[in-house]
Design an enzyme around this catalytic site. Structure first.
Site, PDB file in Angstrom:
ATOM      1  CD  GLU A  25     -17.059   2.865  -0.784  1.00  0.00           C
ATOM      2  OE1 GLU A  25     -18.287   3.073  -0.753  1.00  0.00           O
ATOM      3  OE2 GLU A  25     -16.344   2.875   0.240  1.00  0.00           O
ATOM      4  NE  ARG A  48      -3.863  -1.593   7.855  1.00  0.00           N
ATOM      5  CZ  ARG A  48      -3.131  -1.599   8.955  1.00  0.00           C
ATOM      6  NH1 ARG A  48      -2.342  -2.622   9.205  1.00  0.00           N
ATOM      7  NH2 ARG A  48      -3.192  -0.594   9.807  1.00  0.00           N
ATOM      8  CB  SER A  71      -6.520   3.580   5.023  1.00  0.00           C
ATOM      9  OG  SER A  71      -7.103   4.040   6.217  1.00  0.00           O
ATOM     10  CG  PHE A  94     -15.956  -1.448   1.492  1.00  0.00           C
ATOM     11  CD1 PHE A  94     -16.944  -2.327   1.934  1.00  0.00           C
ATOM     12  CD2 PHE A  94     -15.056  -0.965   2.414  1.00  0.00           C
ATOM     13  CE1 PHE A  94     -17.032  -2.694   3.278  1.00  0.00           C
ATOM     14  CE2 PHE A  94     -15.134  -1.324   3.757  1.00  0.00           C
ATOM     15  CZ  PHE A  94     -16.121  -2.186   4.189  1.00  0.00           C
ATOM     16  NE  ARG A 128      -0.866   0.379   4.915  1.00  0.00           N
ATOM     17  CZ  ARG A 128      -1.361   0.976   5.974  1.00  0.00           C
ATOM     18  NH1 ARG A 128      -2.440   1.715   5.884  1.00  0.00           N
ATOM     19  NH2 ARG A 128      -0.789   0.838   7.150  1.00  0.00           N
TER      20      ARG A 128
END
Lengths: 316, 282
Positions: free
Chosen positions: A58, A167, A37, A83, A10
Site C-alpha cells: 500500500e 462492501r 474485492s 490498510f 463497492r
C-alpha cells in the site's frame, strides 16, 4: 426517484470507473492486489493499459500515485480502507495531502462490513484519520447512485479525496439524477422533534428508525452527510436550533469520526443536547455484520432507542 | 543568477561550484542556528553534478517545464544543500537562503513543492521518495510527447532501513521500470550513530542487483567520476531502473564534521563556522 435492485457501493464504484474512463483519459487505477474485492477488476478488464498492479504494498501504491499526480495524471488508489488509512497513513499525509496532489483514494470495505474479517479488517478509525489531514476531502456515499456520482465528483475536485465505499449491498435512496456537492448535506426526512445526522450507509437505517418513531408521534428529521469534510455547518446549526436534540450515527468509532465532526460545530456555534452513536472504543470481532451492528445499537431499533433516550433526557 | 546553459561547464568549474555550495550550506545553517549540515555536505557534489551537468531540460526561468528531468530529495532533511544548489543554479536568489526555516519562508525545513521554485516533490518522511519517483517515471513513459524525461531520487544510506524503499525497489526491478535513477548518498552515518552500528545496509550493490536494478558504484566526491556515472545512469535508465551508489563522507569538506553523527542535525556556532569557512577557502 427510486431504483432497482440492491447494489453495493463497492460494485457501484467499480462500474463507475469503467463509465468514467473515456471522458477522463488521465485517470488511472492503482491496485495493491485487492481488485477483485474492491471491484476495480472491472476496470482491469476494460482498460488494462491504465491499470497498475503494484502487489501487496500500500505504501508504494500511494507513492506511485503521488508521483503520477505530480505529472498531470489523476490516479485512484483503491484498497481496503483499514490498510489505506493506517498502513499508508504516513504516505497519504506527506506525499498526497501535504503535497496537495489530485490522488483519489477509494477506502473500500469502510467500517464494519468487511466480509466477516473481524478486528483487523474492520475500518473504524479511517474517517478520524482522513478528516484530520489538511487538504483532504472525505466522502461517504449512502448508496450505489451516490457512490457513482461521488466517484465522478472526486475526479472533478482539484485535490486529494478519500471516498469511503462499503462492501455490503444497500437499498437505493437516491436516483440517477442525484448530484452530491461537497459540504452540502441532504435532508432525507423533515421533522423538528429531533435530528438524526448520518454518514454513509447509516442513512437507510436512520430512515427506518424515523419511520418507527413517527408511529409514536415523534417527528425525527434525518439528514445525510455524504460529505464529512467539508461538513455542512449550516445544516448542523439548523438541526440544533430547529430540533434542539441531535443524534449522530456512523459506521465508525465514536472517537474522532463523523459524530465528532458534528459536535465540533455544535460546541462552537450552537450547543444542544447531542449524542454520538457509533462503535465503542473496542476492536470489533468476527461474526455476521447485522449481528455486530445490532450488538452496538447501530441498527434501526438501536437508533430509535437512542432517540427515545435522548428525548427523555431532555424532558427530565 | 547564473545563465541557464551549463553544457560546457568543465569538471574544474563544477568543483568550484561544489566548494561554493558547501560555503552556502554552512552560511545557511549557521545563520538559521539549525539545519542538517552533515548530510548536506555529503550530497553537495551529487547535487552540483546533477543540476549543472546531468539533468536534462531543466531551466531555472521555467521551473515547471513539462519536459524537464525531475529530482526528488527523498532524504528531505538535507535542505540546506538542496536549496543552496537550487540558488546557485539560479532558481531563486542566493540571498533567499537567509530566510531558511524562518516563519513565512518558501524555504521550509523540508522541501515544499508549492513554495520553493525548482522543488519537484514535497518530502520529509524518509523512504517515500523512490515510490514517488516511480510514479513520475510512469508518467514519463505514458507521455511520450514529454521526451522520456528522467526522474532522479536521492536517498541516504540510513534511509534504506525504511521498508517502503524496498517495496519500490522490488516493484521497479520486477517491472523493469525505465526512466528512474535512484542515487544513494552512502555517507555511512545516520542520526544517532554510524549506519553499521544501527542496522547495516551492506552489501548495497548486491542488494540492488538482486532486486533487478543496474547498480553503478562511484566515489561521490570525485566530480569527474560522478558526472560520468550519473550520465551513464541517465542513459541506461532508458532500459530499466538504475541506482548510483555514491560513496560519500558525512560532513565532507570540514574536518571536524567528517564522519560524525553529531553533525547530522546541527548547525555550527560562530567559532565552528569561522573554522569551517577557513577550511573551505580555496
Amino acid at each position: 426517484m427510486k431504483a432497482a435492485a440492491m447494489i453495493s457501493p463497492r460494485s457501484a464504484f467499480g462500474m463507475a470507473l469503467v463509465e468514467l474512463a473515456d471522458a477522463n483519459p488521465r485517470m488511472l487505477v492503482i491496485d495493491p492486489d485487492v481488485c477483485t474485492s474492491t471491484q476495480t477488476a472491472l476496470f482491469r478488464s476494460s482498460h488494462p493499459s491504465r491499470f497498475i498492479e503494484v502487489g501487496i504494498a500500500e505504501a508504494n501504491a500511494v507513492g506511485i500515485a503521488a508521483g503520477l499526480a505530480a505529472c498531470g495524471f489523476v490516479p485512484w488508489v483503491s484498497a481496503f480502507a483499514v490498510f489505506l488509512a493506517t498502513r499508508s497513513c504516513d504516505q497519504i499525509r506527506v506525499s498526497v495531502a501535504h503535497a496537495d496532489l489530485p490522488v483519489k483514494l477509494n477506502g473500500s470495505y469502510g467500517g464494519l462490513p468487511t466480509g466477516r474479517g473481524g478486528a483487523t479488517h474492520s475500518a473504524i478509525e479511517d474517517i478520524a484519520i482522513m478528516r484530520s489531514m489538511p487538504n483532504m476531502t472525505v466522502l461517504t456515499p449512502a448508496d450505489a447512485s451516490e457512490t457513482r456520482a461521488m466517484t465522478a465528483l472526486s475526479l472533478r475536485l482539484p485535490g486529494p479525496v478519500y471516498l469511503r465505499t462499503v462492501r455490503c449491498e444497500l437499498p437505493a435512496l437516491f436516483g440517477e439524477s442525484h448530484r452530491p456537492v461537497p459540504g452540502v448535506a441532504v435532508c432525507l426526512r423533515p421533522g423538528t422533534d429531533l435530528a438524526i445526522l448520518t454518514e454513509g450507509m447509516m442513512a437507510f437505517k436512520a430512515l427506518a428508525a424515523a419511520e418507527a418513531l413517527a408511529e409514536e408521534g415523534i417527528r425525527a428529521r434525518v439528514i445525510h452527510f455524504g460529505s464529512v469534510k467539508p461538513i455542512d455547518r449550516a445544516a448542523i446549526l439548523a438541526a440544533s436550533r430547529e430540533c434542539g436534540v441531535v443524534l449522530t450515527v456512523e459506521n465508525h468509532s465514536r472517537i474522532g469520526g463523523f459524530g465528532s465532526a458534528v459536535c465540533e460545530v455544535l460546541a462552537e456555534e450552537a450547543p444542544c443536547r447531542a449524542s454520538i452513536l457509533g462503535f465503542p472504543d473496542v476492536f470489533l470481532e468476527s461474526g455476521d455484520d447485522d449481528a455486530i451492528f445490532g450488538k452496538h445499537g447501530l441498527d434501526a431499533a438501536g437508533i430509535a432507542a437512542a432517540c427515545r433516550e435522548l428525548l427523555g433526557a431532555r424532558t427530565r | 543568477m547564473k545563465a541557464p546553459s551549463t553544457k560546457s561547464i568543465s569538471i574544474g568549474e563544477l568543483e568550484l561550484e561544489a566548494k561554493e555550495l558547501r560555503r552556502l550550506i554552512l552560511r545557511t545553517t549557521h545563520r538559521a542556528g539549525i539545519g542538517h549540515t552533515g548530510g548536506s555536505l555529503s550530497e553537495a557534489d551529487i547535487l552540483v553534478a546533477l543540476y549543472f551537468r546531468v539533468m536534462g531540460g531543466i531551466d531555472p526561468s521555467e521551473p515547471g517545464k513539462a519536459t524537464r528531468d525531475r529530482f526528488i530529495l527523498s532524504k528531505g532533511h538535507a535542505t540546506p544543500g538542496y536549496y543552496s544548489a537550487l540558488a546557485l543554479r539560479g532558481y531563486f536568489p542566493v540571498e533567499a537562503l537567509e530566510t531558511f526555516d524562518e516563519l513565512g519562508t518558501m524555504l521550509q525545513a523540508h522541501p515544499d513543492m508549492h513554495k520553493a521554485p525548482g522543488v519537484d516533490m514535497s518530502t520529509g518522511s524518509l523512504g517515500q521518495g523512490l515510490s514517488c519517483g516511480l510514479g513520475m517515471a510512469h508518467a514519463s513513459r505514458r507521455s511520450p510527447e514529454l521526451g522520456s524525461f528522467r526522474t532522479f531520487v536521492l536517498m541516504g544510506d540510513g534511509e534504506l532501513q525504511e521498508g517502503q524503499v524496498w517495496e519500490a525497489a522490488l516493484y521497479a526491478g520486477a517491472k523493469k521500470t525505465p526512466l528512474i535513477v535512484a542515487i544513494v548518498d552512502d555517507n555511512r552515518v545516520q542520526l544517532a550513530s554510524t549506519t553499521d552500528e544501527a542496522v547495516s545496509v551492506a552489501p548495497l550493490a548486491e542488494k540492488w542487483r538482486a532486486f533487478g536494478w543496474t547498480a553503478l558504484e562511484v566515489d561521490g566526491h570525485d566530480m569527474g567520476a560522478l558526472v560520468a556515472a550519473l550520465k551513464e545512469a541517465r542513459e541506461l535508465a532508458a532500459y530499466g531502473p538504475v541506482v548510483v551508489l555514491a560513496r560519500t563522507v558525512k560532513g565532507k569538506g570540514v574536518s571536524f564534521m567528517e564522519g560524525r553523527y553529531e553533525w547530522h542535525g546541527k548547525a555550527p556556532d560562530d567559532g565552528q563556522f569561522e573554522a569551517a569557512m577557513q577550511e573551505l577557502q580555496s
